[in-house]
Design a protein around this motif. Sequence first.
Motif, PDB file in Angstrom:
ATOM      1  N   GLU A  34     -28.315  45.596   3.169  1.00 20.51           N
ATOM      2  CA  GLU A  34     -28.974  44.982   4.309  1.00 20.51           C
ATOM      3  C   GLU A  34     -28.817  43.481   4.218  1.00 20.51           C
ATOM      4  O   GLU A  34     -29.207  42.869   3.223  1.00 20.51           O
ATOM      5  CB  GLU A  34     -30.457  45.375   4.319  1.00 20.51           C
ATOM      6  CG  GLU A  34     -31.086  45.188   5.681  1.00 20.51           C
ATOM      7  CD  GLU A  34     -32.493  45.781   5.748  1.00 20.51           C
ATOM      8  OE1 GLU A  34     -32.771  46.746   5.009  1.00 20.51           O
ATOM      9  OE2 GLU A  34     -33.292  45.248   6.523  1.00 20.51           O
TER      10      GLU A  34
ATOM     11  N   LYS B 395     -29.337  54.264   8.217  1.00 22.83           N
ATOM     12  CA  LYS B 395     -28.732  53.408   7.185  1.00 22.83           C
ATOM     13  C   LYS B 395     -28.892  54.080   5.827  1.00 22.83           C
ATOM     14  O   LYS B 395     -29.986  54.543   5.512  1.00 22.83           O
ATOM     15  CB  LYS B 395     -29.446  52.061   7.181  1.00 22.83           C
ATOM     16  CG  LYS B 395     -28.949  51.084   6.127  1.00 22.83           C
ATOM     17  CD  LYS B 395     -29.597  49.739   6.322  1.00 22.83           C
ATOM     18  CE  LYS B 395     -30.501  49.283   5.212  1.00 22.83           C
ATOM     19  NZ  LYS B 395     -30.187  49.578   3.861  1.00 22.83           N
ATOM     20  N   ALA B 397     -29.797  54.558   2.128  1.00 24.14           N
ATOM     21  CA  ALA B 397     -30.860  53.876   1.384  1.00 24.14           C
ATOM     22  C   ALA B 397     -31.050  54.572   0.049  1.00 24.14           C
ATOM     23  O   ALA B 397     -30.348  55.539  -0.270  1.00 24.14           O
ATOM     24  CB  ALA B 397     -32.151  53.901   2.182  1.00 24.14           C
ATOM     25  N   GLU B 407     -32.649  55.313   5.963  1.00 27.46           N
ATOM     26  CA  GLU B 407     -33.658  54.570   6.699  1.00 27.46           C
ATOM     27  C   GLU B 407     -33.369  54.766   8.176  1.00 27.46           C
ATOM     28  O   GLU B 407     -32.212  54.761   8.595  1.00 27.46           O
ATOM     29  CB  GLU B 407     -33.602  53.079   6.347  1.00 27.46           C
ATOM     30  CG  GLU B 407     -34.278  52.794   5.022  1.00 27.46           C
ATOM     31  CD  GLU B 407     -34.042  51.377   4.517  1.00 27.46           C
ATOM     32  OE1 GLU B 407     -33.417  50.568   5.243  1.00 27.46           O
ATOM     33  OE2 GLU B 407     -34.465  51.106   3.393  1.00 27.46           O
ATOM     34  N   PHE B 409     -33.543  53.499  11.925  1.00 29.93           N
ATOM     35  CA  PHE B 409     -33.678  52.277  12.721  1.00 29.93           C
ATOM     36  C   PHE B 409     -33.681  52.643  14.196  1.00 29.93           C
ATOM     37  O   PHE B 409     -32.962  53.544  14.625  1.00 29.93           O
ATOM     38  CB  PHE B 409     -32.512  51.319  12.451  1.00 29.93           C
ATOM     39  CG  PHE B 409     -32.641  50.551  11.162  1.00 29.93           C
ATOM     40  CD1 PHE B 409     -32.478  51.189   9.939  1.00 29.93           C
ATOM     41  CD2 PHE B 409     -32.924  49.195  11.172  1.00 29.93           C
ATOM     42  CE1 PHE B 409     -32.604  50.489   8.751  1.00 29.93           C
ATOM     43  CE2 PHE B 409     -33.053  48.486   9.990  1.00 29.93           C
ATOM     44  CZ  PHE B 409     -32.896  49.130   8.785  1.00 29.93           C
ATOM     45  N   TRP B 418     -32.178  45.920  15.927  1.00 38.32           N
ATOM     46  CA  TRP B 418     -32.539  47.205  15.322  1.00 38.32           C
ATOM     47  C   TRP B 418     -33.684  46.982  14.347  1.00 38.32           C
ATOM     48  O   TRP B 418     -33.614  46.086  13.516  1.00 38.32           O
ATOM     49  CB  TRP B 418     -31.342  47.797  14.603  1.00 38.32           C
ATOM     50  CG  TRP B 418     -30.253  48.226  15.527  1.00 38.32           C
ATOM     51  CD1 TRP B 418     -29.220  47.460  15.979  1.00 38.32           C
ATOM     52  CD2 TRP B 418     -30.103  49.517  16.150  1.00 38.32           C
ATOM     53  NE1 TRP B 418     -28.436  48.190  16.848  1.00 38.32           N
ATOM     54  CE2 TRP B 418     -28.946  49.463  16.962  1.00 38.32           C
ATOM     55  CE3 TRP B 418     -30.821  50.711  16.098  1.00 38.32           C
ATOM     56  CZ2 TRP B 418     -28.503  50.542  17.709  1.00 38.32           C
ATOM     57  CZ3 TRP B 418     -30.389  51.789  16.838  1.00 38.32           C
ATOM     58  CH2 TRP B 418     -29.231  51.709  17.646  1.00 38.32           C
ATOM     59  N   GLU B 420     -36.530  48.855  11.558  1.00 35.58           N
ATOM     60  CA  GLU B 420     -36.749  50.068  10.782  1.00 35.58           C
ATOM     61  C   GLU B 420     -38.011  50.764  11.286  1.00 35.58           C
ATOM     62  O   GLU B 420     -39.057  50.143  11.448  1.00 35.58           O
ATOM     63  CB  GLU B 420     -36.904  49.706   9.304  1.00 35.58           C
ATOM     64  CG  GLU B 420     -36.751  50.927   8.417  1.00 35.58           C
ATOM     65  CD  GLU B 420     -37.182  50.680   6.985  1.00 35.58           C
ATOM     66  OE1 GLU B 420     -37.015  49.564   6.488  1.00 35.58           O
ATOM     67  OE2 GLU B 420     -37.689  51.647   6.384  1.00 35.58           O
ATOM     68  N   ASN B 423     -38.463  56.337   7.178  1.00 35.43           N
ATOM     69  CA  ASN B 423     -37.624  56.625   6.035  1.00 35.43           C
ATOM     70  C   ASN B 423     -37.445  58.127   5.936  1.00 35.43           C
ATOM     71  O   ASN B 423     -38.354  58.874   6.292  1.00 35.43           O
ATOM     72  CB  ASN B 423     -38.320  56.110   4.780  1.00 35.43           C
ATOM     73  CG  ASN B 423     -37.365  55.341   3.931  1.00 35.43           C
ATOM     74  OD1 ASN B 423     -36.217  55.752   3.769  1.00 35.43           O
ATOM     75  ND2 ASN B 423     -37.810  54.230   3.388  1.00 35.43           N
TER      76      ASN B 423
END
Lengths: 683, 486
Positions: A34, B395, B397, B407, B409, B418, B420, B423
Amino acid sequence: MPTVGVKRDILFNALGRSYTDEEFDELCFEFGLELDEITSEKEIISREQGDSKASGASDVILYKIDVPANRYDLLCLEGLVRGLQVFKNKLEAPRYSRVSPTTGEVQRLIITKETAAVRPHAVAAVLRNITFTKERYDSFIELQEKLHQNVCRKRSLVAIGTHDLDTISGPFTYTAKPPGDISFKPLNQNKEYTASQLMSLYKTDSHLRHYLHIIEDKPVYPVIYDSNGVVLSMPPIINGDHSKISLTTKNVFIECTATDLTKAKIVLDVMVTMFSQYCSQPFTVEEAEVVYPDGKTCIYPELAYRKEKLTGEFINRKVGISEPTENIAQLLTRMCLLSQPTGAGDEIEVEIPPTRPDVIHACDIMEDAAIAYGFNNITRTTPRTYTVANQFPINKLTELLRQDLAAAGFTEALNFALCSQEDIADKLGKKISETRAVHISNPKTAEFQVARTSLLPGLLKTVAANRKMPLPLKLFEISDVVLKDETKDVGARNSRRFCAIYYNKSPGFEVIHGLLDRTMQLLEVKAAREQGYHIQAADDSTFFPGRCAEIFVHGKSVGRLGVLHPDVISRFELSMPCSALEMDIEPFLGHTAEALLTHDVPMRESIKHSLPRLGDSQQPLPAPPASTKTVFGDLKSQEGLKALNDFLADKSYMEGFVASQADASVFDAIPSTPTQTLQHLWR
Amino acid sequence: EALLQLVEKADGGVDSLDVASSIGVDHQVIVGAVKSLQSLGDVISAEQRSSKHWELTDEGTELAEQGSHEARVFGSIPLEGLPQSELMKLSFGKIGFSKAMSNKWIRVDKSHEGGPRIFRSNIQDQVREKLLLVRSGAQLEEKDKNELKKRKLLTEVTVKSYWITRGSSFSTTLTKQETELTPEMIATGSWKDRKFKPYNFEAMGVAPDCGHLHPLMKVRTQFRQIFLEMGFSEMPTNNFIESSFWNFDSLFQPQQHPARDQHDTFFLSDPALAHEFPQDYLERVKTVHSEGGYGSQGYKYDWKMEEAQKNILRTHTTAVSARMLYKLAQQEKFTPVKYFSIDRVFRNETLDATHLAEFHQIEGVVADYGLTLGDLMGVLHQFFTKLGITKLRFKPAYNPYTEPSMEVFSYHEGLKKWVEVGNSGVFRPEMLLPMGLPEDVSVIAWGLSLERPTMIKYGINNIRELVGHKVNLQMVYDSPICRLDS
């Protein structure tokens, strides 16, 4: 999640192209990183210390990149670039190898038995003919710091020491001595200190004081000497000044001391795989020999490559894609997991490099395949899982009751489950020992000393914080308190409570009493001494003498109501009379819920499930339960079925509007297909 | 009614001032009558007017009657003159003297024996004439008006009056209007003949006397509803106290993990330890941590029972998911399940505007044969669509007990980026297999906090205004119903 700061231009230079911020952000997202912040040293200093301090600082653009906590191989520029280049197919993952010294003897680190009392493990390696630049050197130091903070658990598990090998001579001895017997010139100091002096010197050091506790109370402190008695380091606190590395250092001796050997090996592997890039023979690491107190020797770094075999079908099935085996091998190779189809069916052989200690199971490999495939390229599907929803009975009762209490004119409050001892004891005129409260051992403030044993303090505090609101204030809360209970595996249980208060210029006992009557009406309990509810005078130090009553339901006490004691009112910084009601609501659940309420560790016994899976039509139906007795009588008898049929005439489900476990159990209790005359049962 | 008759006679309308003088009552009485007639509807129409005219002040009136100060000075001086000291004793002496002097009506002989003596010349009292002119309603020249105004003899007066004309429902007889319908009117039917006072629809109504549900709980109800709509059963999460074993170890979270630190987790001093564990399962958990197994390398560390026994305030509801999945694994035959929970979890964190030591975790779990990552993303898509969130992306993670971990988004239209929102992941085999679940069963799960969507929904910036005793009750009273998808 650790954050790594890298200079943007150096990063792009290493990546061989430049990106816009958006493009780079996108690349990070895809890879599981990130791009947290785009900043500069100047900006950071100006934000933290003010503009004036920042004037001379560098305004080179920095990328702050969040790295997953298990990816130690991405904690420095070198690792990030390597990972991304391999991911983008621009680079083949290098092969790391351990080599013997070309000249001279292998470096040896001898561990003495004294270390067992404080920090028993050590590993070591040598980076030969390395070329540092300012950037590389900074990155080298920074990686140690990142590892110390993460996998090393603030140096408690592992501490890294790096030394200019040309300033010291092996073999090295890792031992432990009483602090008074250790004396050396520590890094960046100009005189010698004993270990005891160092510990007090570093008490005020903003950085090092956090590590002192690791060895502070030990009788002996760990220390590493070279063959001439020069101190290399006193792990996990500080290195010696003598052997410190600089930009001109050519040969680096790395030692890691540890309480966890597995982690020490990982840390050493990460250090050498990242920085052997700058050795004259890139990606080679010179071995070192570690001699244990029992005479056993080990060669480090391990730099072990592990091979796993799995099938393309496994990856496809777990991810939900259908890629040819060849492609899956390529996907994995892009994640630094060199993979090849073995030719035996769809079997793939995957090689896990020493940089990827996070890969411990086939599912980790599967994840990497999915990342390389692109999470967002996977087709979203609906699982075929067929289930019938059930509400948790106590929550269902709570939800229904809340609605009607609001309809009765009371406003719902929501208070913390944690509070101070004072809130649940002193302020209510009780002793903490009487409360059955659970106590927290490490609260940061008094607000988190105990879990509440009553909802009343929270409501009173809510009133206190809302004194400006027009009177009367009528509040309620239905929530859990926590009580010690030795019959539970953890020694405590939650108890669902209902609490309400009326705060006005007059005590309004009749209002709270009326709310109790209404609540009982909602819960279908009649006002009656035996088969219903009644209240009777009680003594309670929270309440005004003679103004407190105990609530009995079917002869059992469920709670209390009354006018609060003036002392209680003042202790909560209130000034008006106040009446309150607090009671358990679990007794109103009925017996259907009792089995679900317990939190005892379930026994190893079979639990019958009544709902066959959709499509499992051949599966034999579950055996009927032992008892067919229900509230409608025995369902084996015709009368029982008739009663159920009548009950169902205007209902679709047994409880409320949602099909529940109760339906299933009733359905199970019907021995065979009901006759057509009882048509309501067919639903 | 007298007013109405006058209005009826006058064709083009009448002025309220004229009405007052013709009927012989104070103008204010007429103004009151106009206002009450106006409230009856269109009986009359009245247009407010204002007119300005000049009026004598009290002093001006005195002067108009008795002559100006200077004229009175002139009048009081006998032919043989008067000593100045005598003149000054008169009430008008001082002001009149200087004006009379500048008008040259009198002269002073300073050398006269016995002090200065004043003699008359001749007079023309213009001030009095002008004042009399004003009183008769005539106009003066600006210059004169200002001169007299300066001497506070004249003042300009604004008079407000109404120009009254007949309204569309003009009538000379008045019927009294009713304010409200009464039971008698309904019974007798008299409402048919009555006129009713119009309501003022601009005013606010009376606030109902009612109770209110807490906004966070309203949002919780909606999330429960969504899960129930999707066929998820509620887990029994009414156990805030949990052992480290169920909270961490059973989830394959290693004992040195930072989350198990004193800085992150609330440990208990009383009751400090949990005592009952399913022994054979506990042994399997110990093995998978310290040595591996089930296809795993394990974490290869010295797993300690004392760590697992430590009681804590649960840090996530996943501890309950672990208990439920273990329970599921003890069934004779595996059956697929979908579970959810929304309940409190506790973190020993530093508090700020968005973090509290306790918050509500929303969790969903699906266990079935052969679930894929695509299934997880599909379920999340359905779940978030019900929240009104349709644009999702995922994403990679890291989470110790899920692999893969994602994750979630969503694209925020307001922030144009975007953000979050949750999870998710697939539980690791090292967690599921020691429980005894079949090898080909996958368990997918996701979680999010209840507070964040609530703060966004109700526009609350400080979490303390939402949760806990510092809540703003006015906010609770005023908060609208919760529809998450609109």
